[in-house]
Scaffold this motif. Structure first.
Motif, PDB file in Angstrom:
ATOM      1  N   PRO A   1      10.565  88.996 -10.282  1.00 32.71           N
ATOM      2  CA  PRO A   1      11.439  89.051  -9.105  1.00 32.71           C
ATOM      3  C   PRO A   1      11.544  87.730  -8.346  1.00 32.71           C
ATOM      4  N   TYR A   2      10.624  86.801  -8.557  1.00 30.71           N
ATOM      5  CA  TYR A   2      10.697  85.491  -7.899  1.00 30.71           C
ATOM      6  C   TYR A   2      11.622  84.523  -8.626  1.00 30.71           C
ATOM      7  N   VAL A   3      11.956  84.847  -9.867  1.00 34.10           N
ATOM      8  CA  VAL A   3      12.666  83.902 -10.729  1.00 34.10           C
ATOM      9  C   VAL A   3      14.125  84.312 -10.907  1.00 34.10           C
ATOM     10  N   GLU A   4      15.005  83.379 -10.591  1.00 33.65           N
ATOM     11  CA  GLU A   4      16.430  83.544 -10.874  1.00 33.65           C
ATOM     12  C   GLU A   4      16.736  82.704 -12.110  1.00 33.65           C
ATOM     13  N   MET A   5      17.384  83.304 -13.085  1.00 35.40           N
ATOM     14  CA  MET A   5      17.663  82.615 -14.346  1.00 35.40           C
ATOM     15  C   MET A   5      19.150  82.275 -14.426  1.00 35.40           C
ATOM     16  N   ILE A   6      19.438  81.087 -14.934  1.00 30.12           N
ATOM     17  CA  ILE A   6      20.810  80.626 -15.164  1.00 30.12           C
ATOM     18  C   ILE A   6      20.860  80.077 -16.588  1.00 30.12           C
ATOM     19  N   TYR A   7      21.965  80.315 -17.274  1.00 27.75           N
ATOM     20  CA  TYR A   7      22.089  79.953 -18.691  1.00 27.75           C
ATOM     21  C   TYR A   7      23.310  79.059 -18.895  1.00 27.75           C
ATOM     22  N   LEU A   8      23.077  77.874 -19.459  1.00 29.48           N
ATOM     23  CA  LEU A   8      24.155  76.914 -19.714  1.00 29.48           C
ATOM     24  C   LEU A   8      24.175  76.544 -21.189  1.00 29.48           C
ATOM     25  N   ALA A   9      25.278  76.844 -21.870  1.00 29.41           N
ATOM     26  CA  ALA A   9      25.481  76.392 -23.249  1.00 29.41           C
ATOM     27  C   ALA A   9      26.108  75.009 -23.151  1.00 29.41           C
ATOM     28  N   CYS A  10      25.261  73.982 -23.308  1.00 30.34           N
ATOM     29  CA  CYS A  10      25.738  72.618 -23.097  1.00 30.34           C
ATOM     30  C   CYS A  10      24.964  71.647 -23.984  1.00 30.34           C
ATOM     31  N   ASP A  11      25.448  70.433 -24.035  1.00 30.19           N
ATOM     32  CA  ASP A  11      24.812  69.363 -24.788  1.00 30.19           C
ATOM     33  C   ASP A  11      23.929  68.565 -23.833  1.00 30.19           C
ATOM     34  N   GLY A  12      22.662  68.443 -24.163  1.00 34.40           N
ATOM     35  CA  GLY A  12      21.736  67.702 -23.315  1.00 34.40           C
ATOM     36  C   GLY A  12      22.107  66.244 -23.129  1.00 34.40           C
ATOM     37  N   SER A  13      22.883  65.674 -24.057  1.00 33.86           N
ATOM     38  CA  SER A  13      23.275  64.274 -23.917  1.00 33.86           C
ATOM     39  C   SER A  13      24.453  64.098 -22.959  1.00 33.86           C
ATOM     40  N   ALA A  14      25.091  65.202 -22.574  1.00 33.13           N
ATOM     41  CA  ALA A  14      26.164  65.186 -21.572  1.00 33.13           C
ATOM     42  C   ALA A  14      25.890  66.322 -20.583  1.00 33.13           C
ATOM     43  N   LEU A  15      24.697  66.322 -20.045  1.00 30.24           N
ATOM     44  CA  LEU A  15      24.226  67.405 -19.192  1.00 30.24           C
ATOM     45  C   LEU A  15      25.152  67.592 -17.984  1.00 30.24           C
ATOM     46  N   PRO A  16      25.643  68.809 -17.766  1.00 24.34           N
ATOM     47  CA  PRO A  16      26.588  69.045 -16.674  1.00 24.34           C
ATOM     48  C   PRO A  16      25.906  69.351 -15.340  1.00 24.34           C
ATOM     49  N   ILE A  17      24.860  68.608 -15.020  1.00 21.59           N
ATOM     50  CA  ILE A  17      24.098  68.859 -13.803  1.00 21.59           C
ATOM     51  C   ILE A  17      24.069  67.588 -12.968  1.00 21.59           C
ATOM     52  N   LEU A  18      24.344  67.750 -11.682  1.00 21.39           N
ATOM     53  CA  LEU A  18      24.361  66.613 -10.768  1.00 21.39           C
ATOM     54  C   LEU A  18      22.989  65.942 -10.698  1.00 21.39           C
ATOM     55  N   ASP A  19      23.010  64.631 -10.543  1.00 16.07           N
ATOM     56  CA  ASP A  19      21.771  63.861 -10.395  1.00 16.07           C
ATOM     57  C   ASP A  19      20.981  64.371  -9.196  1.00 16.07           C
ATOM     58  N   LYS A  20      19.673  64.353  -9.305  1.00 21.37           N
ATOM     59  CA  LYS A  20      18.733  64.698  -8.238  1.00 21.37           C
ATOM     60  C   LYS A  20      18.878  66.131  -7.734  1.00 21.37           C
ATOM     61  N   SER A  21      19.364  67.041  -8.577  1.00 20.62           N
ATOM     62  CA  SER A  21      19.504  68.435  -8.147  1.00 20.62           C
ATOM     63  C   SER A  21      18.456  69.332  -8.786  1.00 20.62           C
ATOM     64  N   VAL A  22      17.623  68.772  -9.662  1.00 17.51           N
ATOM     65  CA  VAL A  22      16.591  69.548 -10.364  1.00 17.51           C
ATOM     66  C   VAL A  22      15.232  68.941 -10.019  1.00 17.51           C
ATOM     67  N   ASP A  23      14.253  69.810  -9.765  1.00 18.96           N
ATOM     68  CA  ASP A  23      12.925  69.339  -9.375  1.00 18.96           C
ATOM     69  C   ASP A  23      12.025  69.045 -10.578  1.00 18.96           C
ATOM     70  N   VAL A  24      12.131  69.861 -11.634  1.00 25.01           N
ATOM     71  CA  VAL A  24      11.299  69.697 -12.827  1.00 25.01           C
ATOM     72  C   VAL A  24      12.155  69.873 -14.069  1.00 25.01           C
ATOM     73  N   VAL A  25      12.018  68.955 -15.009  1.00 26.12           N
ATOM     74  CA  VAL A  25      12.657  69.088 -16.311  1.00 26.12           C
ATOM     75  C   VAL A  25      11.556  69.453 -17.295  1.00 26.12           C
ATOM     76  N   TYR A  26      11.813  70.484 -18.053  1.00 22.97           N
ATOM     77  CA  TYR A  26      10.800  71.093 -18.920  1.00 22.97           C
ATOM     78  C   TYR A  26      11.379  71.227 -20.322  1.00 22.97           C
ATOM     79  N   SER A  27      10.577  70.956 -21.329  1.00 24.59           N
ATOM     80  CA  SER A  27      10.971  71.266 -22.693  1.00 24.59           C
ATOM     81  C   SER A  27       9.709  71.545 -23.489  1.00 24.59           C
ATOM     82  N   TYR A  28       9.720  72.635 -24.185  1.00 21.84           N
ATOM     83  CA  TYR A  28       8.549  73.033 -24.955  1.00 21.84           C
ATOM     84  C   TYR A  28       8.508  72.316 -26.302  1.00 21.84           C
ATOM     85  N   ALA A  29       9.670  72.125 -26.903  1.00 18.57           N
ATOM     86  CA  ALA A  29       9.719  71.414 -28.176  1.00 18.57           C
ATOM     87  C   ALA A  29      11.104  70.869 -28.466  1.00 18.57           C
ATOM     88  N   GLY A  30      12.044  71.100 -27.592  1.00 13.88           N
ATOM     89  CA  GLY A  30      13.443  70.738 -27.832  1.00 13.88           C
ATOM     90  C   GLY A  30      13.710  69.255 -27.857  1.00 13.88           C
TER      91      GLY A  30
END
Length: 187
Positions: free
Chosen positions: A158-187
């Motif tokens: 209940p604390y977690v809101e999930m959002i799903y983006l089908a996108c290319d990481g090399s052209a990430l559609p996210i504004l600069d400085k809008s994310v606090d942590v970038v995480y990747s397990y193996a990608g």
């Protein structure tokens, strides 16, 4: 939870995060019709929400379609339910190290790059006890659609809101400085 206009709040929250991967302009949700939602920039580049996933019209690399190893949602679920390889229990557990850092930072927004079926962030979601938005990104729209189904029913926090983006990481559609942590397990 849905707003009175019938648009889920996570789609509205993306108004503060998304930029067009083509022209790099801020994108806004068009929600006059809750059954036909899309994000659009001032240059009229449009990206629709399909099956709960914002679809930036990307495809896996021909000949390397990893997601085809899952024929259907049942195959996808098997990957989530099979026991972990005991060899992964040797030495320092990377999931524990990652969790300690996430817990220390207590981010508002986490970006899971190349999330695949989400086996990495899955280890963290159940531990989170503060409000956070996790943005799962991958090239495979189909896998993200199944992630949405899984994480909204079988692995909900209940604390977690999930959002799903089908996108290319090399052209990430996210504004600069809008994310606090970038995480990747193996990608």
């Amino acid at each position: 939870a849905s707003l009175a206009i019938g648009v889920d709040k996570e789609y509205l929250s993306l108004n503060h995060l998304l930029m067009c991967p083509v022209c790099r302009k801020r994108m806004q949700l068009n929600y006059q019709n809750a059954n036909h939602l899309y994000y659009e920039c001032e240059n009229a580049h449009r990206y629709h929400i399909t099956d709960g996933v914002v679809d930036f019209r990307v495809r896996e690399i021909p000949g390397e379609e990893w997601s085809l190893s899952y024929r259907n949602y049942s195959d996808y679920l098997q990957d989530h339910k099979k026991p972990e390889n005991p060899n992964y229990q040797r030495g320092i557990q990377s999931a524990d190290v990652i969790w300690k850092e996430i817990e220390r930072l207590r981010p508002r927004i986490v970006l899971d790059m190349a999330c695949g079926v989400g086996l990495g962030i899955k280890q963290q979601i159940r531990k989170i006890n503060w409000p956070v938005t996790i943005i799962m990104t991958d090239l495979s729209h189909r896998i993200l659609k199944w992630n949405r189904k899984f994480y909204s029913t079988e692995w909900k926090n209940p604390y977690v809101e999930m959002i799903y983006l089908a996108c290319d990481g090399s052209a990430l559609p996210i504004l600069d400085k809008s994310v606090d942590v970038v995480y990747s397990y193996a990608g």
